[in-house]
Motif scaffolding. Structure first.
Motif, PDB file in Angstrom:
ATOM      1  N   VAL A 578       0.862  -1.183   0.000  1.00  0.00           N
ATOM      2  CA  VAL A 578       0.000   0.000   0.000  1.00  0.00           C
ATOM      3  C   VAL A 578       0.896   1.230   0.000  1.00  0.00           C
ATOM      4  O   VAL A 578       1.856   1.294   0.776  1.00  0.00           O
ATOM      5  CB  VAL A 578      -0.942   0.035   1.227  1.00  0.00           C
ATOM      6  N   ASN A 586      -5.925  -2.517   5.954  1.00  0.00           N
ATOM      7  CA  ASN A 586      -5.067  -3.694   5.793  1.00  0.00           C
ATOM      8  C   ASN A 586      -4.374  -3.978   7.129  1.00  0.00           C
ATOM      9  O   ASN A 586      -3.156  -4.051   7.225  1.00  0.00           O
ATOM     10  CB  ASN A 586      -4.026  -3.479   4.692  1.00  0.00           C
ATOM     11  N   ARG A 607       1.961  -3.521   6.432  1.00  0.00           N
ATOM     12  CA  ARG A 607       2.459  -3.210   5.097  1.00  0.00           C
ATOM     13  C   ARG A 607       3.595  -4.173   4.758  1.00  0.00           C
ATOM     14  O   ARG A 607       4.495  -4.397   5.570  1.00  0.00           O
ATOM     15  CB  ARG A 607       2.977  -1.760   5.028  1.00  0.00           C
TER      16      ARG A 607
END
Length: 883
Positions: A578, A586, A607
Motif C-alpha cells: 500500500v 489492511n 504493510r
C-alpha cells in the motif's frame, strides 16, 4: 362557456386595436369639452377661463380614459402591460443602476444555484435503485474503525440470524487483468454474493442476473458487464451474452449487461461484476475482514431497530468466538450515508456560503433601491396626486422588481451552468469515478424550483423596499421636496442596518475562508515522515495463474526492482503493498511473546515492503536496521515497527529483539522486531497516525503491489518509462495509476475537498467584501449628498476640513464597528459549526479574527474616505446658492 369566450375574444381584439380606440375616445372627450367651453364663452367668460371651467365641470380627463380602457379590454392584462413598459423605460433610463443591480443579483443567484445543484445531486436526488430508502450499509464496528469490513463467516451468520433484513449481501472491490488482442489490460471489478443485484432492485438490460448458488465453488464462473465495459471491450454487440472472457487468466461466461444508468458509488468505476464463487484464504478465516455489506430493510423496520438486532447478533458471535470477535460490534447506516457521508458537511457549508453571498447581494440591491426611491419621491407624489392608487403604485414596484429578478435570474442560471461544468472538470478523475451521482449534473426540476424560489423571494424584497418610501401620507412634502435637507429617519435606520448586515456577512465569510485557508496550509504541510518530492509510483498486477507460488512472486519483484533501477534518472526503487498517504487499513491483530494476553485485539496497520522501500522514501530509521534482500522465507521472520507502535506497546523500553505473532502465536506467524522507523503518514492527510508493522515483501509476497521510485530528475519525466520497463519483463503484467507522489497527495480526496472549500468560500468572501464595501460607500456617499447644505453651513460658520472628515468618517466608523462586532460573534458560531472541517485550526483562531477585522476596517475606511474627501471640498457659497 361560449359567451365567456366571445367576451374574451372581443376584449383581445380591443387590445389589438387600442391605438385607434384611444384616438376615437380622445376625439369624443374633446367634443364634450368643446361644447362646455362654447357654453362658457356665451356666458361671457374669457377663452382661457371658459376652457378651465369646462375641464373642471367635466371632471378628470385622464381618469375617464383609464375607466374607458378598463371597460373595453382586460383590465389586469392591460395594466400589467403598461407597468411592464414603464418598468423597462425606467431601467433603460438608468442603465448604471440597472446593470449594477442585475449583475449583482446574477452573481448571487448563480453562486447559490450552482452549489445547490451539487447538493441536489449528492444529498437530495434518490439513489438509482428500487425503493432506495430501504437500503442500508452493514458493517462491523471496532474501536479504531467505526465502519469496518465484514469477515465472510460473520456475514453468513448475520444473514442467517438477523430478523430485520429481507436480504443481506456483500461485495468486495477487486481488479482483473483482461486478456485482449492488444495485450493484457487492467480493469476494475467487483466480487459480490449472488443476491447483490436483487437486493438493490437492479435488473440487467441484456441477459440475466446472478442466480441463487452462482457464488458456490461448484457453479460455473459467470460475469456481468457494465454498460461502459460492453461498449468499450465488446463494441456493444447484442450477442455478447454467452461469450467467454478471460479475467486474470481464468475463463468466465458473460451472462448479462447492466443498464447504462446503473452505478454503485461505494465502489466507484467497475467494468466486470463476478460472484465470490470460491472464498480466498482471507475469506475462509473469521479473523480476516475484506467484505462490505448491503441490505434491504423489511417493511416497518427502522435503521435503529436493525442496528439493535445486528448488535445483539454481534454480541452472540463475540461470546461464541471470543478469539476472533472480541470487541466487535455492528454498524448499520442508510446506504445514502455511506455514499456521501464524507462530503455532506462540506456541501452544506458551501451552500451556506453561497446563500450568504446571495443574501448580501440582495441586501446590496435593496440598498440601491432605497437610494433610488429617494430620488423618485416627487414622481410618486405626482402620480398619486393624479389619481394613482397605492395598490397601483405598489404594483408598479412589483413589476420593476420582477423585471430585474427575471433578468438577473436568467443571467444567473447561465452563470450557474457554466460554473457547474468548471467545478466538475476540476474534480480529479479517480475521485469523480466514486461520485457517479454527479453524472448529468445540470438544470433539473429541483434545481429550477430552487432558482425560482430564491428569485421570487428576491422579487418580494425588491418590491417591498421601495414601497416603504412611498410618500402617500405626506403628498405635499413629496411634491415640495427638492432634494434639500438631511436623509430621512427611515433611510438612516434601514439603510444603515442594511450596511451593517452586509459587513457582518462579509466578516463571517472572510473568517470562514481564513480558517479554511489556514487549515488547508497546515494539511498540505503536515509531517509525512518521508520526502514526497522526486517520487514516482504506479501499481502492478500479475496474473495468479502465472505467479502461483511465493518464489515466483519474489522473483518477479526482484526483476522489477532491478529493471527500473537501471533506468536513467532513477536513484532507488521500492515495493509496498500500500502506498503512503492512501488509507489506514489492511490491519493485523498482533500478540507479543512473553506478555500476558487476555484476548484483546491489538490492531495495527500492516504493510509488506521491499528492502529499499524506506531509503527510497527517505524515511528516518530511529533504532535497529532496515530489511535486506536476503530477508526471505528461508530466513527467520522479521518486522519493523513505527514510532507510534513502539510508544504504544513498548513504553519506556527498547522494542528491538522483541517478538510478536498472531493471536494464537502460531510458529509461522512469529516475527522479531529488528527496527523502528519514524512515523510515516499511511492514512489520509487529516488522519491520525496508527501503529504500523512493516514486513519484508520477500517473506510475504503478493501478485498486486505498488512500485515507488526516487528520481534525480523531474519525476513526471520518468513515469512513461516505468510501465514500459515492467511490460518488457512480462507482457501479461498489468500496470495502472502512474502518478507522482505530489500528484497523489494534491489529488487525494482530503486535499481536494479542503482546497475546493477554501477556494470557493474564499471567492464568496472576496465578492462579499467588495459588495459590503460598495454598500458602505454608497450609503456614506448618499448621506453626504443629502447633507450638502448642512456641511456648507458648517464650513461657512468656520468649520475646518478636518472636522468634516471626522464627521463623515465617524458615521462610517460606527457602522463598520457594529458590522465587525456582529460579524465576530456570528463568525465564531459559524466556525464552531464547521469545526469538523478544520485541520489543526481552532474555531476561535485569534490571528485569523484579528487579520479579517483589520482588513474589513481598512477596506471600509478607504471606501468612506472618498465621500469624506468630497464633503470636505464643498464650497460653502456654491452649496448655499444651489439650495
Amino acid at each position: 362557456m361560449i359567451d365567456w369566450l366571445r367576451v374574451l375574444a372581443s376584449r383581445v381584439r380591443a387590445l389589438l386595436t387600442r391605438r385607434r380606440l384611444d384616438q376615437d375616445f380622445q376625439q369624443e372627450l374633446e367634443a364634450h369639452v368643446t361644447l362646455l367651453t362654447e357654453e362658457n364663452l356665451r356666458r361671457g367668460l374669457s377663452p382661457q377661463e371658459a376652457r378651465r371651467q369646462a375641464l373642471v365641470r367635466f371632471g378628470g380627463v385622464e381618469q375617464a380614459k383609464e375607466q374607458h380602457r378598463e371597460v373595453r379590454g382586460l383590465p389586469a392584462l392591460d395594466s400589467l402591460l403598461q407597468d411592464l413598459r414603464y418598468a423597462l423605460r425606467q431601467l433603460w433610463k438608468n442603465p448604471g443602476f440597472a446593470c449594477t443591480a442585475i449583475l449583482i443579483l446574477a452573481l448571487g443567484i448563480g453562486a447559490a444555484v450552482s452549489i445547490f445543484a451539487f447538493v441536489d445531486a449528492a444529498l437530495i436526488k434518490p439513489l438509482p435503485y428500487l425503493d432506495p430508502g430501504r437500503l442500508v450499509g452493514v458493517y462491523e464496528r471496532v474501536k479504531i474503525i467505526p465502519r469496518s469490513n465484514l469477515s465472510y463467516p460473520d456475514y453468513l451468520d448475520w444473514k442467517k440470524l438477523n430478523q430485520v433484513f429481507s436480504s443481506l449481501d456483500v461485495w468486495n472491490g477487486d481488479g482483473y487483468l483482461l486478456s485482449t488482442a492488444e495485450g493484457t489490460q487492467p480493469t476494475p471489478g467487483v466480487r459480490v454474493s449472488d443476491g447483490f443485484f436483487r437486493t438493490l432492485g437492479v435488473t440487467p438490460m441484456l441477459g440475466r442476473d446472478f442466480e441463487a448458488g452462482d457464488d458456490l465453488p461448484s457453479s460455473p464462473r459467470t460475469v456481468l458487464l457494465t454498460y461502459g465495459a460492453w461498449q468499450k471491450w465488446f463494441g456493444g454487440k447484442q450477442d455478447v451474452v454467452g461469450q467467454a472472457v478471460t479475467l486474470s487468466g481464468v475463463p468466465y461466461t458473460i451472462i448479462g449487461v447492466l443498464r447504462q444508468e446503473f452505478n454503485f458509488a461505494p465502489r466507484g468505476a467497475a467494468d466486470f461484476w463476478t460472484t465470490l464463487h470460491d472464498p480466498n484464504p482471507c475469506e475462509r478465516s473469521r479473523g480476516c475482514h475484506n467484505l462490505y455489506g448491503v441490505a434491504r430493510l423489511k417493511d416497518g423496520v427502522s435503521v435503529q431497530t436493525a442496528l439493535a438486532d445486528m448488535t445483539s447478533i454481534a454480541q452472540q458471535l463475540e461470546e461464541q468466538y471470543p478469539g476472533t470477535n472480541r470487541g466487535q460490534g455492528a454498524a448499520v447506516v442508510p446506504l445514502s450515508e455511506t455514499i456521501v457521508g464524507n462530503i455532506r458537511p462540506i456541501l452544506l457549508m458551501l451552500l451556506s456560503g453561497a446563500g450568504s453571498l446571495l443574501l448580501i447581494a440582495c441586501v446590496n440591491v435593496a440598498s440601491l433601491l432605497l437610494v433610488r426611491s429617494e430620488s423618485r419621491k416627487r414622481e410618486i407624489a405626482v402620480r398619486a396626486a393624479l389619481g394613482a392608487s397605492p395598490a397601483r403604485l405598489i404594483r408598479q414596484f412589483i413589476t420593476e422588481g420582477l423585471v430585474m429578478v427575471i433578468a438577473g435570474g436568467v443571467l444567473g442560471l447561465i452563470t450557474a451552468l457554466w460554473t457547474m461544468q468548471i467545478l466538475t472538470k476540476l474534480i480529479p478523475s479517480e475521485m469523480l469515478a466514486g461520485m457517479p451521482y454527479l453524472e448529468g449534473l445540470g438544470l433539473n426540476f429541483r434545481v429550477a424550483a430552487f432558482a425560482c424560489a430564491i428569485s421570487l423571494l428576491a422579487a418580494a424584497l425588491f418590491s417591498i423596499t421601495p414601497a416603504l418610501r412611498l410618500p402617500l401620507s405626506r403628498m405635499r412634502e413629496g411634491l415640495a421636496e427638492g432634494g434639500r435637507g438631511s436623509p430621512g429617519t427611515l433611510w438612516r435606520r434601514l439603510g444603515a442596518n442594511l450596511v451593517v448586515v452586509e459587513l457582518a456577512i462579509a466578516m463571517v465569510l472572510l473568517v470562514s475562508a481564513g480558517l479554511l485557508g489556514k487549515s488547508l496550509y497546515r494539511l498540505l504541510h503536515v509531517n509525512l515522515g518521508f520526502q514526497p518530492d522526486h517520487l514516482a509510483s504506479l501499481r502492478v498486477a500479475a496474473p495468479e495463474a502465472s505467479y502461483a507460488n511465493d518464489e515466483q512472486k519474489v522473483a518477479l519483484g526482484r526483476q522489477i526492482v532491478s529493471r527500473i533501477a537501471n533506468l536513467p534518472g532513477v536513484k532507488s526503487v521500492g515495493i509496498a503493498s500500500v502506498l503512503p498517504v492512501s488509507f489506514n487499513g489492511n490491519t493485523d491483530w498482533v500478540r507479543f511473546v512473553g506478555r500476558p494476553f487476555n484476548g484483546e485485539h491489538n490492531e495495527v496497520n500492516q504493510r509488506e515492503v521491499s528492502s529499499d522501500y524506506f531509503t527510497t522514501l527517505s524515511a528516518r530509521l530511529l533504532r535497529g536496521r532496515y530489511f535486506t534482500d536476503a530477508d526471505d522465507t528461508s530466513k527467520p521472520r522479521v518486522a519493523i515497527i513505527n514510532q507510534t507502535m513502539a510508544k504504544m506497546y513498548f513504553p519506556g523500553e527498547d522494542p528491538i529483539g522483541k517478538k510478536m505473532g498472531n493471536l494464537e502465536l502460531e510458529l509461522k506467524s512469529i516475527r522479531e522486531i529488528i527496527g523502528v522507523v519514524d512515523d510515516i503518514k499511511e492514512g489520509p492527510l487529516d488522519s491520525e497516525i496508527w501503529p504500523a508493522e512493516y514486513i519484508p515483501f520477500n517473506q510475504s509476497p503478493d501478485t498486486f503491489f505498488c512500485v515507488i521510485v526516487r528520481t534525480s530528475q523531474a519525476e513526471r519525466s520518468v513515469l512513461p518509462a516505468l510501465g514500459a520497463a515492467i511490460h518488457q519483463i512480462d507482457s501479461n503484467l498489468g500496470t495502472m495509476g502512474e502518478a507522482t507522489m505530489k500528484q497523489r497527495i494534491d489529488g487525494s480526496q482530503t486535499a481536494y475537498l479542503h482546497r475546493s472549500s477554501a477556494w470557493l468560500v474564499g471567492g464568496f468572501a472576496a465578492v462579499a467584501l467588495l459588495l459590503g464595501v460598495v454598500g458602505l460607500y454608497g450609503m456614506i456617499a448618499y448621506s453626504v449628498s443629502q447633507r450638502t447644505r448642512e456641511i456648507g453651513v458648517r464650513m461657512a460658520l468656520g468649520a475646518e476640513r478636518s472636522s468634516v472628515y471626522r464627521l463623515i468618517l465617524k458615521e462610517a466608523g460606527w457602522l463598520t464597528g457594529l458590522g465587525i462586532a456582529v460579524g465576530l460573534v456570528c463568525s465564531v458560531i459559524a466556525a464552531i459549526l464547521m469545526r469538523k472541517l478544520l485541520f489543526g485550526t481552532e474555531a476561535w483562531d485569534v490571528p485569523t479574527l484579528a487579520v479579517v477585522s483589520a482588513v474589513l476596517t481598512i477596506s471600509a475606511l478607504l471606501a468612506s474616505y472618498i465621500p469624506a474627501r468630497r464633503a470636505a471640498s464643498i464650497n460653502p457659497v456654491e452649496a448655499l446658492r444651489a439650495e
